[in-house]
Design a protein around this motif. Structure first.
Motif, PDB file in Angstrom:
ATOM      1  N   ILE A 282      49.425 -43.530  -7.783  1.00 32.56           N
ATOM      2  CA  ILE A 282      48.431 -43.312  -6.742  1.00 32.56           C
ATOM      3  C   ILE A 282      48.692 -41.951  -6.101  1.00 32.56           C
ATOM      4  O   ILE A 282      49.824 -41.459  -6.146  1.00 32.56           O
ATOM      5  N   PRO A 283      47.612 -41.367  -5.547  1.00 34.67           N
ATOM      6  CA  PRO A 283      46.241 -41.861  -5.435  1.00 34.67           C
ATOM      7  C   PRO A 283      45.416 -41.593  -6.691  1.00 34.67           C
ATOM      8  O   PRO A 283      45.754 -40.735  -7.503  1.00 34.67           O
ATOM      9  N   ALA A 284      44.316 -42.341  -6.782  1.00 35.96           N
ATOM     10  CA  ALA A 284      43.282 -42.065  -7.774  1.00 35.96           C
ATOM     11  C   ALA A 284      41.948 -42.160  -7.050  1.00 35.96           C
ATOM     12  O   ALA A 284      41.773 -43.020  -6.179  1.00 35.96           O
ATOM     13  N   LEU A 285      41.031 -41.286  -7.390  1.00 31.87           N
ATOM     14  CA  LEU A 285      39.711 -41.269  -6.746  1.00 31.87           C
ATOM     15  C   LEU A 285      38.660 -41.693  -7.757  1.00 31.87           C
ATOM     16  O   LEU A 285      38.452 -41.027  -8.774  1.00 31.87           O
ATOM     17  N   ILE A 286      38.028 -42.822  -7.477  1.00 36.09           N
ATOM     18  CA  ILE A 286      36.972 -43.344  -8.341  1.00 36.09           C
ATOM     19  C   ILE A 286      35.640 -42.778  -7.863  1.00 36.09           C
ATOM     20  O   ILE A 286      35.228 -43.000  -6.720  1.00 36.09           O
ATOM     21  N   ARG A 287      34.993 -42.033  -8.734  1.00 37.35           N
ATOM     22  CA  ARG A 287      33.727 -41.388  -8.381  1.00 37.35           C
ATOM     23  C   ARG A 287      32.553 -42.145  -8.988  1.00 37.35           C
ATOM     24  O   ARG A 287      32.693 -42.811 -10.006  1.00 37.35           O
ATOM     25  N   GLY A 288      31.393 -41.996  -8.363  1.00 36.06           N
ATOM     26  CA  GLY A 288      30.204 -42.652  -8.883  1.00 36.06           C
ATOM     27  C   GLY A 288      29.531 -41.870  -9.994  1.00 36.06           C
ATOM     28  O   GLY A 288      28.730 -42.421 -10.747  1.00 36.06           O
ATOM     29  N   ASP A 289      29.866 -40.586 -10.108  1.00 34.63           N
ATOM     30  CA  ASP A 289      29.164 -39.722 -11.061  1.00 34.63           C
ATOM     31  C   ASP A 289      30.085 -39.140 -12.115  1.00 34.63           C
ATOM     32  O   ASP A 289      29.783 -38.108 -12.719  1.00 34.63           O
ATOM     33  N   GLY A 290      31.207 -39.789 -12.362  1.00 34.76           N
ATOM     34  CA  GLY A 290      32.133 -39.275 -13.362  1.00 34.76           C
ATOM     35  C   GLY A 290      33.380 -40.128 -13.407  1.00 34.76           C
ATOM     36  O   GLY A 290      33.532 -41.071 -12.627  1.00 34.76           O
ATOM     37  N   PRO A 291      34.295 -39.808 -14.328  1.00 31.68           N
ATOM     38  CA  PRO A 291      35.518 -40.605 -14.431  1.00 31.68           C
ATOM     39  C   PRO A 291      36.399 -40.434 -13.197  1.00 31.68           C
ATOM     40  O   PRO A 291      36.284 -39.455 -12.455  1.00 31.68           O
ATOM     41  N   ALA A 292      37.265 -41.407 -12.971  1.00 33.35           N
ATOM     42  CA  ALA A 292      38.226 -41.308 -11.878  1.00 33.35           C
ATOM     43  C   ALA A 292      39.120 -40.096 -12.097  1.00 33.35           C
ATOM     44  O   ALA A 292      39.415 -39.709 -13.237  1.00 33.35           O
ATOM     45  N   ILE A 293      39.528 -39.476 -10.991  1.00 35.25           N
ATOM     46  CA  ILE A 293      40.397 -38.313 -11.095  1.00 35.25           C
ATOM     47  C   ILE A 293      41.702 -38.572 -10.345  1.00 35.25           C
ATOM     48  O   ILE A 293      41.775 -39.366  -9.422  1.00 35.25           O
ATOM     49  N   TYR A 294      42.736 -37.871 -10.762  1.00 34.43           N
ATOM     50  CA  TYR A 294      44.083 -37.993 -10.211  1.00 34.43           C
ATOM     51  C   TYR A 294      44.830 -36.750 -10.652  1.00 34.43           C
ATOM     52  O   TYR A 294      44.368 -36.033 -11.547  1.00 34.43           O
ATOM     53  N   ASP A 295      45.911 -36.286 -10.092  1.00 38.63           N
ATOM     54  CA  ASP A 295      46.706 -36.846  -9.029  1.00 38.63           C
ATOM     55  C   ASP A 295      46.275 -36.236  -7.695  1.00 38.63           C
ATOM     56  O   ASP A 295      45.149 -35.753  -7.594  1.00 38.63           O
ATOM     57  N   SER A 296      47.162 -36.230  -6.688  1.00 41.86           N
ATOM     58  CA  SER A 296      46.741 -35.770  -5.362  1.00 41.86           C
ATOM     59  C   SER A 296      46.288 -34.320  -5.363  1.00 41.86           C
ATOM     60  O   SER A 296      45.356 -33.960  -4.641  1.00 41.86           O
ATOM     61  N   ARG A 297      46.919 -33.466  -6.155  1.00 38.14           N
ATOM     62  CA  ARG A 297      46.526 -32.056  -6.162  1.00 38.14           C
ATOM     63  C   ARG A 297      45.123 -31.874  -6.718  1.00 38.14           C
ATOM     64  O   ARG A 297      44.335 -31.072  -6.212  1.00 38.14           O
ATOM     65  N   VAL A 298      44.800 -32.617  -7.761  1.00 40.98           N
ATOM     66  CA  VAL A 298      43.447 -32.550  -8.333  1.00 40.98           C
ATOM     67  C   VAL A 298      42.431 -33.095  -7.337  1.00 40.98           C
ATOM     68  O   VAL A 298      41.368 -32.490  -7.112  1.00 40.98           O
ATOM     69  N   ILE A 299      42.747 -34.222  -6.733  1.00 38.59           N
ATOM     70  CA  ILE A 299      41.821 -34.839  -5.774  1.00 38.59           C
ATOM     71  C   ILE A 299      41.578 -33.916  -4.584  1.00 38.59           C
ATOM     72  O   ILE A 299      40.437 -33.743  -4.141  1.00 38.59           O
ATOM     73  N   CYS A 300      42.639 -33.308  -4.073  1.00 37.73           N
ATOM     74  CA  CYS A 300      42.480 -32.419  -2.913  1.00 37.73           C
ATOM     75  C   CYS A 300      41.599 -31.223  -3.239  1.00 37.73           C
ATOM     76  O   CYS A 300      40.752 -30.826  -2.430  1.00 37.73           O
ATOM     77  N   GLN A 301      41.761 -30.641  -4.432  1.00 34.44           N
ATOM     78  CA  GLN A 301      40.910 -29.517  -4.808  1.00 34.44           C
ATOM     79  C   GLN A 301      39.459 -29.970  -4.977  1.00 34.44           C
ATOM     80  O   GLN A 301      38.527 -29.264  -4.571  1.00 34.44           O
ATOM     81  N   PHE A 302      39.257 -31.141  -5.560  1.00 32.70           N
ATOM     82  CA  PHE A 302      37.896 -31.676  -5.717  1.00 32.70           C
ATOM     83  C   PHE A 302      37.234 -31.868  -4.358  1.00 32.70           C
ATOM     84  O   PHE A 302      36.085 -31.459  -4.145  1.00 32.70           O
ATOM     85  N   LEU A 303      37.961 -32.500  -3.434  1.00 32.95           N
ATOM     86  CA  LEU A 303      37.391 -32.760  -2.108  1.00 32.95           C
ATOM     87  C   LEU A 303      37.132 -31.462  -1.350  1.00 32.95           C
ATOM     88  O   LEU A 303      36.128 -31.331  -0.638  1.00 32.95           O
ATOM     89  N   ASN A 304      38.035 -30.501  -1.485  1.00 30.52           N
ATOM     90  CA  ASN A 304      37.835 -29.209  -0.836  1.00 30.52           C
ATOM     91  C   ASN A 304      36.580 -28.522  -1.369  1.00 30.52           C
ATOM     92  O   ASN A 304      35.765 -28.004  -0.603  1.00 30.52           O
ATOM     93  N   ASP A 305      36.408 -28.525  -2.688  1.00 31.52           N
ATOM     94  CA  ASP A 305      35.227 -27.905  -3.277  1.00 31.52           C
ATOM     95  C   ASP A 305      33.964 -28.651  -2.863  1.00 31.52           C
ATOM     96  O   ASP A 305      32.927 -28.038  -2.583  1.00 31.52           O
TER      97      ASP A 305
END
Length: 201
Positions: free
Chosen positions: A53-76
């Motif tokens: 953990i964490p993993a982010l389940i999105r409605g428009d694509g596959p779940a993404i992980y780890d925290s560094r990837v999720i943080c960049q996604f949320l920032n963008d």
């Protein structure tokens, strides 16, 4: 979106702070799980085959992980400005340093929590602490200038790392010899996003 999380995880906390600081906390439902290195619940396996953990389940694509990837996604997604162009590599190195501190600190916890008592390797535990302590000292001695100015992911990551050391390893006293970082953390830890995400078992 759904965030697979545990309230004790410092990596989850980093994502939660980003969600709050970028105004996206109401866009995510929290899906709590209990996991250890030897036990991965099915709902986490389906989101992250590595079982972390964490993993982010999105409605428009596959779940993404780890925290560094999720943080960049949320920032963008929010245009959060947490990875400023002028200091992007320094900020990301600070985040990597924080995550390295956390990797060592979490492994220390697992060594005593997951292994049978007769198998706990104390020298290995101490070696992990030395890694964490070196990381903290490096930030105090060399990186303080990058912890000032507008909020960035390096600040968030270091804040969450220090908070975890207080949570799980308070007796180790990371503050000793790190006065500048101690002063900075006292101010940063008072942010609403940090107060709202205090770790708990």
């Amino acid at each position: 979106m759904k965030l697979v999380y545990s309230p004790a995880s410092p990596f989850v906390r980093k994502v939660e702070v980003v969600l709050r600081e970028t105004g996206q906390i109401d866009d995510v439902d929290l899906l709590p799980v209990k996991t250890t290195p030897v036990s991965t619940p099915v709902e986490l396996q389906s989101a992250n085959p590595l079982g972390k953990i964490p993993a982010l389940i999105r409605g428009d694509g596959p779940a993404i992980y780890d925290s560094r990837v999720i943080c960049q996604f949320l920032n963008d997604r929010a245009g959060g400005g947490l990875y400023p162009d002028a200091s992007r590599w320094e900020v990301m190195t600070l985040e990597a340093t924080a995550d390295g501190i956390l990797d060592a600190a979490v492994l220390m916890v697992y060594e005593s929590r997951v292994r049978p008592p007769h198998m706990v390797y104390e020298d290995w535990v101490e070696a992990q602490w030395e890694k964490a302590a070196r990381g903290v000292k490096a930030v105090n001695d060399r990186w303080m200038s990058h912890l000032t100015g507008p909020l960035n992911i390096g600040q968030i990551a270091i804040g969450c790392a220090l908070g975890y050391l207080d949570f799980r390893h308070a007796g180790r006293n990371w503050r000793k010899g790190n006065d500048a970082l101690d002063d900075w953390f006292a101010v940063f830890n008072a942010r609403d996003s940090m107060k709202a995400t205090q770790p708990s078992d």
